[in-house]
Design an enzyme around this catalytic site. Structure first.
Site, short mmCIF file in Angstrom:
data_model
loop_
_atom_site.label_atom_id
_atom_site.label_comp_id
_atom_site.label_asym_id
_atom_site.label_seq_id
_atom_site.Cartn_x
_atom_site.Cartn_y
_atom_site.Cartn_z
N ILE A 1 0.85 -1.19 0.00
CA ILE A 1 0.00 0.00 0.00
C ILE A 1 0.88 1.24 0.00
O ILE A 1 1.78 1.36 0.84
CB ILE A 1 -0.90 0.03 1.26
CG1 ILE A 1 -1.68 -1.28 1.38
CG2 ILE A 1 -1.84 1.22 1.21
CD1 ILE A 1 -2.31 -1.47 2.74
N CYS A 2 0.61 2.12 -0.93
CA CYS A 2 1.35 3.38 -0.97
C CYS A 2 0.58 4.41 -0.15
O CYS A 2 -0.35 5.05 -0.64
CB CYS A 2 1.52 3.86 -2.41
SG CYS A 2 2.41 5.41 -2.54
N LEU A 3 0.94 4.52 1.12
CA LEU A 3 0.25 5.44 2.03
C LEU A 3 1.28 5.99 3.00
O LEU A 3 1.94 5.23 3.72
CB LEU A 3 -0.87 4.68 2.77
CG LEU A 3 -1.68 5.46 3.77
CD1 LEU A 3 -2.45 6.60 3.09
CD2 LEU A 3 -2.66 4.56 4.50
#
Lengths: 222, 159
Positions: free
Chosen positions: B98-100
């Site tokens: 997840i790109c967060l």
């Protein structure tokens, strides 16, 4: 730990349910009751070891973990409660990484001691100026509004140097017949004592009497 | 699937353990809505069911989040990935990464599993298109096992 964690034995776990009785004093990092508590200028509470470790070892920027406000170490405020536990399990978990003592509090100077001469100055210059102070002191009686009218007149007497009944009568600060009579009895006593003791003492005694009378009035009225 | 991962090799520190127990207890009393955590003996790995919010692109879909805690949690961020099949989302790679930002550079020890979950669900819910990141294939081919070892570049604050 299952369902209701009411008043269990270990204090920190009490705060688990939303109520948060101790929660106000939990560290925002370890979620335990803060040890060596320290507060940022933005108002967020931490254990000093937790915050120090975060700022020095782990974070990329000196930001408050809760609100990201800039945290300056010399502007942290330590909280000094009454108790102090000498063993702090959080302070030495990493060998070779010493956590220094908390920053100390910044202590403003103490308030100047009350100077007895100030009273006469007050009385002479501005009787009105004394009233707020008096009402603040006797505020507990919750009757300061009523006293407001009394105090100026009483301090007028003081200024004039313990006058006799004639001067007393001429002061205009006694609007209420009942309280005027009440005070009158005491006022007549002043000249006697005034002749025997020094002036400074008189001021003090008068103040004490005043307090006594106020207490009496408060008792009667309540 | 990038299931087993680096951070679980080392046990939790005492501080991490205490904090996770508190978070777990709080979760049980007050779980974030849309999430379901099947409590196991393993405090160090939580597997959480995520239910897509009705009215969004992911309504009626269910996903599995895996949260692995490092030894020095909460000083270090947990590793959070989706089990396959990961939701189709412009910031979620097919391997579940997840790109967060809050999972990496912007992590703060004041955050909790619960707050992470809410952030992820919010990210899902605000999506307007169901698609993989544009560099999905390249990333999945080259990335390390743990997304924490990726150098993320956070560029899109709309979704």
């Amino acid at each position: 730990m299952e369902s209701e964690i009411g008043e269990s034995t270990s204090r920190p776990s009490c705060s688990v349910n939303g109520g948060n009785e101790a929660g106000d004093f939990e560290c925002n990092i370890c979620f335990e009751l803060a040890q060596d508590p320290i507060v940022t200028l933005c108002g967020h509470l931490y254990c000093w070891p937790c915050l120090y470790r975060w700022l020095r070892l782990h974070s990329h920027s000196h930001e408050c973990p809760v609100c990201k406000a800039l945290v300056q170490e010399d502007r942290l405020v330590p909280l000094y409660g009454r108790g102090k536990t000498p063993t702090d399990p959080r302070s030495k978990p990493i060998p070779g990484f010493e956590i220094p003592n908390r920053p100390t509090g910044q202590r403003p100077e103490t308030a100047p001691p009350p100077n007895p001469n100030d009273f006469s100055n007050f009385g002479l210059g501005a009787t009105g100026g004394f009233v707020p102070m008096a009402s603040a002191r006797f505020g507990n009686f919750a009757m300061s509004a009523g006293f407001g009218g009394l105090f100026p007149s009483l301090f007028n007497i003081q200024v004039h140097g313990f006058p006799d009944a004639t001067v007393y009568g001429s002061t205009s600060g006694f609007p209420y017949g009942y309280s005027g009579a009440f005070h009158g009895g005491h006022a007549h006593g002043f000249p006697q004592t005034g002749t025997q003791v020094q002036q400074a003492d008189n001021y003090l005694k008068m103040l004490l009497l005043l307090i006594g009378v106020s207490v009496l009035i408060a008792l009667i009225w309540s | 699937m990038s299931g087993t991962s680096a951070p679980s090799r080392k046990g939790l520190s005492k501080i991490a353990c205490n904090r996770l127990q508190k978070e777990l207890a709080e979760w049980q009393v007050n779980p974030p809505s849309g999430f379901n955590h099947k409590v196991t003996d393993n405090l160090q790995r939580w597997v959480i069911e995520v239910n897509g919010v009705p009215g969004t692109l992911y309504s009626n879909e269910t996903f599995q989040l895996q949260v692995d805690f490092p030894e020095h949690y909460p000083m270090e961020a947990p590793q959070v990935i989706f089990h396959a099949p990961a939701p189709l989302h412009p910031h979620i790679y097919s391997n579940g990464h997840i790109c967060l930002d809050i999972l990496y550079d912007s992590w703060s020890p004041a955050m909790t599993v619960s707050s992470i979950c809410i952030s992820i669900l919010s990210m899902l819910s605000s999506s307007t298109v169901k698609q993989r990141p544009t560099d999905n294939d390249r990333y999945v081919k080259n990335c390390r096992k743990s997304p924490k070892e990726t150098r993320w570049w956070f560029h899109d604050d709309k979704v």
